[in-house]
Structure formats: structure tokens, C-alpha cells
Scaffold this motif. Structure first.
Motif, mmCIF file in Angstrom:
data_model
loop_
_atom_site.group_PDB
_atom_site.id
_atom_site.type_symbol
_atom_site.label_atom_id
_atom_site.label_comp_id
_atom_site.label_asym_id
_atom_site.label_seq_id
_atom_site.Cartn_x
_atom_site.Cartn_y
_atom_site.Cartn_z
ATOM 1 N N THR A 119 63.179 61.542 49.837
ATOM 2 C CA THR A 119 64.552 61.731 49.379
ATOM 3 C C THR A 119 65.317 60.414 49.243
ATOM 4 O O THR A 119 66.172 60.280 48.375
ATOM 5 C CB THR A 119 65.316 62.667 50.321
ATOM 6 N N MET A 120 65.026 59.447 50.101
ATOM 7 C CA MET A 120 65.793 58.202 50.031
ATOM 8 C C MET A 120 65.516 57.467 48.727
ATOM 9 O O MET A 120 66.406 56.894 48.125
ATOM 10 C CB MET A 120 65.449 57.297 51.218
ATOM 11 N N GLU A 121 64.252 57.476 48.285
ATOM 12 C CA GLU A 121 63.909 56.748 47.066
ATOM 13 C C GLU A 121 64.086 57.586 45.812
ATOM 14 O O GLU A 121 64.501 57.095 44.770
ATOM 15 C CB GLU A 121 62.453 56.263 47.119
ATOM 16 N N TYR A 122 63.710 58.849 45.902
ATOM 17 C CA TYR A 122 63.584 59.650 44.692
ATOM 18 C C TYR A 122 64.424 60.917 44.668
ATOM 19 O O TYR A 122 64.222 61.769 43.812
ATOM 20 C CB TYR A 122 62.109 60.016 44.467
ATOM 21 N N GLY A 123 65.353 61.047 45.614
ATOM 22 C CA GLY A 123 66.223 62.219 45.590
ATOM 23 C C GLY A 123 65.436 63.490 45.751
ATOM 24 O O GLY A 123 64.671 63.650 46.699
ATOM 25 N N ASN A 124 65.597 64.417 44.800
ATOM 26 C CA ASN A 124 64.934 65.704 44.926
ATOM 27 C C ASN A 124 63.699 65.830 44.031
ATOM 28 O O ASN A 124 63.296 66.926 43.680
ATOM 29 C CB ASN A 124 65.917 66.848 44.666
ATOM 30 N N TYR A 148 61.434 63.193 34.672
ATOM 31 C CA TYR A 148 62.513 63.342 35.654
ATOM 32 C C TYR A 148 63.728 62.602 35.120
ATOM 33 O O TYR A 148 63.634 61.420 34.769
ATOM 34 C CB TYR A 148 62.026 62.760 36.973
ATOM 35 N N SER A 179 69.454 68.660 46.574
ATOM 36 C CA SER A 179 69.320 70.098 46.780
ATOM 37 C C SER A 179 67.931 70.538 46.339
ATOM 38 O O SER A 179 67.284 69.864 45.521
ATOM 39 C CB SER A 179 70.367 70.843 45.948
ATOM 40 N N PHE A 226 64.024 68.179 35.686
ATOM 41 C CA PHE A 226 62.603 67.875 35.780
ATOM 42 C C PHE A 226 61.826 68.742 34.801
ATOM 43 O O PHE A 226 62.190 69.886 34.551
ATOM 44 C CB PHE A 226 62.083 68.183 37.190
ATOM 45 N N VAL A 276 71.757 65.897 43.168
ATOM 46 C CA VAL A 276 71.654 64.801 44.129
ATOM 47 C C VAL A 276 73.042 64.202 44.283
ATOM 48 O O VAL A 276 73.671 63.806 43.305
ATOM 49 C CB VAL A 276 70.658 63.725 43.655
ATOM 50 N N ARG A 304 67.958 61.808 35.835
ATOM 51 C CA ARG A 304 69.130 61.904 36.700
ATOM 52 C C ARG A 304 70.325 61.418 35.900
ATOM 53 O O ARG A 304 70.288 60.322 35.320
ATOM 54 C CB ARG A 304 68.992 61.079 37.971
#
Lengths: 116, 114
Positions: free
Chosen positions: B95-100, A48, A103, A33, A97, A50
Motif C-alpha cells: 500500500t505504501m508504494e502502490y496504493g490499492n 493501472y 480502499s 485497473f 486512494v 490513478r
């Protein structure tokens, strides 16, 4: 103790110049991030990633900011051209994740940018 | 639109007393809440978190309380120590949609006087 590393720590530049900030996330983390800290807004999310793929850059001024992850060990944030209103502290953070669970993020110590 | 709000820019507390930092949120989809502490010239560091299925989480001197119906959480530090003087950020995630991915409040400066 694993850390997120950001360079440079400080950058002073003139309006119109290009600025590049770098971040080395913690090894094994798959989310990265970029946040910007300003006095009024606190910590604003800029970008962001991932697994190196950009998921959200809605917080970034698209005409002048760009964020990339050339590889898993490097994230960059570029501003071109820079403006005085970009003066702020820019933080990089990384996290993990896995299996739908995330985390807490680990932050670097930031790049303090001053644009004159 | 600030989804996470910390309405007190600063708080001053005597050493040994309780510090209470407050945070309000507007998005009922948030399911995970965190507090970060930040010292000058350093990045924020994770302090404590709470899932939306709980109403309290404790870690040593730090306790976080969550009131989902009021969309409010608070951080209690007891007893407060001078080393606790820092900026405290409240953060929330879906958290379900966007994690952390975290949404932060503007922060509260805590000063603990000795």
C-alpha cells in the motif's frame, strides 16, 4: 449501490479485428485497473491508473494493447489487432486512494472476449 | 513469477463444516491482504481483509489468519453454506508504494455440498 459498469458483456470477433472495451468506474474513485482472467493465471494486472494518469501498464502486450482514461468517467482498453490468445474475461475495477490509504477494489462484471 | 499462490485449485466441503482456503506469498513487502469471492458471470467481490500488523481478522462467519513469518494466510468459513460455493481469490498489495494495486492468486474453487 454504486457499481463499476463494463460494456460490452460479451464480444466475439475475428482475429485481426480491433476490440474496444469500456468501463465506467464508481463516481469519486480515483484509481482504475484492468485485469484479465485466464484459466491458468488467475487475475493478471494489465493497467493501472490513478487520477487518470497511467501508473503501470507493464502487464500489457504493448504492441497490440492500449489503455486510456479520456475522462474520469470512462476507461477504455483496446486490442488491435486481436489474436485468439487474447480470448479471456477482462475486468475493470475501481477504488479510492486517499492520504496513503487505499480502499478495496470494486469490480465490474467483466467483458468476455472470444477471438476466433 | 507468481508472488501470490493458491496451491489448491479446488476444495469440497460438507454444509455446516469448516472451509479452510490457503494462500502463500513470496514478497515480504506486501502489507495488506484481501480475499475476494467470485460467482460465475460476475466480477470478484471483496470479502475480508487484513493488515500485516494483525494476525487475525473476523467478520461473521469469515476469519482471515495471517502468519507473516511463514508468508501464509488462510480464510476460514464456518459454518459453510451452499451459497458460499464460488471461486475465492487471495490478493496482496504494497500500500505504501502502490496504493490499492492488487496482486492476485489463481483462485480456489469452493464447493459446499448440502
Amino acid at each position: 449501490d454504486a457499481r463499476v459498469t463494463q460494456t460490452p458483456r460479451h464480444k466475439v470477433t475475428e482475429m485481426g479485428q480491433e476490440v474496444t472495451m469500456r468501463c465506467q468506474p464508481i463516481l469519486g474513485h480515483n484509481t482504475v485497473f484492468w485485469y484479465r482472467q485466464t484459466m491458468m493465471q488467475g487475475l493478471e494486472l494489465l493497467a493501472y491508473f490513478r487520477n487518470r494518469a497511467p501508473l503501470d501498464d507493464s502487464g500489457m502486450p504493448k504492441d497490440r494493447f492500449s489503455a486510456e482514461m479520456p475522462d474520469a468517467t470512462l476507461a477504455t482498453l483496446k486490442i488491435q489487432p486481436s489474436e485468439p490468445r487474447d480470448s479471456a474475461v477482462y475486468f475493470c475495477a475501481s477504488g479510492l486512494v486517499r492520504d496513503g490509504r487505499g480502499s478495496p477494489l470494486h469490480f465490474g462484471n467483466g467483458t468476455r472476449l472470444t477471438v476466433t | 513469477d507468481q508472488q501470490v499462490k493458491q496451491n489448491s485449485p479446488s476444495l469440497s466441503v460438507q454444509e455446516g463444516r469448516i472451509s479452510i482456503l490457503n494462500c502463500d506469498y513470496t514478497n515480504s513487502m506486501f502489507d495488506y491482504f484481501l480475499w475476494y469471492k467470485k460467482y460465475p458471470a460476475e466480477g470478484p467481490t471483496f470479502l475480508i481483509s487484513i493488515s500485516s500488523i494483525k494476525d487475525k481478522n473476523e467478520d461473521g462467519r469469515f476469519t482471515v489468519f495471517l502468519n507473516k513469518s511463514a508468508k501464509h494466510l488462510s480464510l476460514h468459513i464456518v459454518p459453510s453454506q451452499p451459497g458460499d460455493s464460488a471461486v475465492y481469490f487471495c490478493a496482496a498489495s504494497r500500500t505504501m508504494e502502490y496504493g490499492n494495486k492488487l496482486v492476485f492468486g489463481a483462485g480456489t474453487i469452493l464447493r459446499v455440498k448440502s
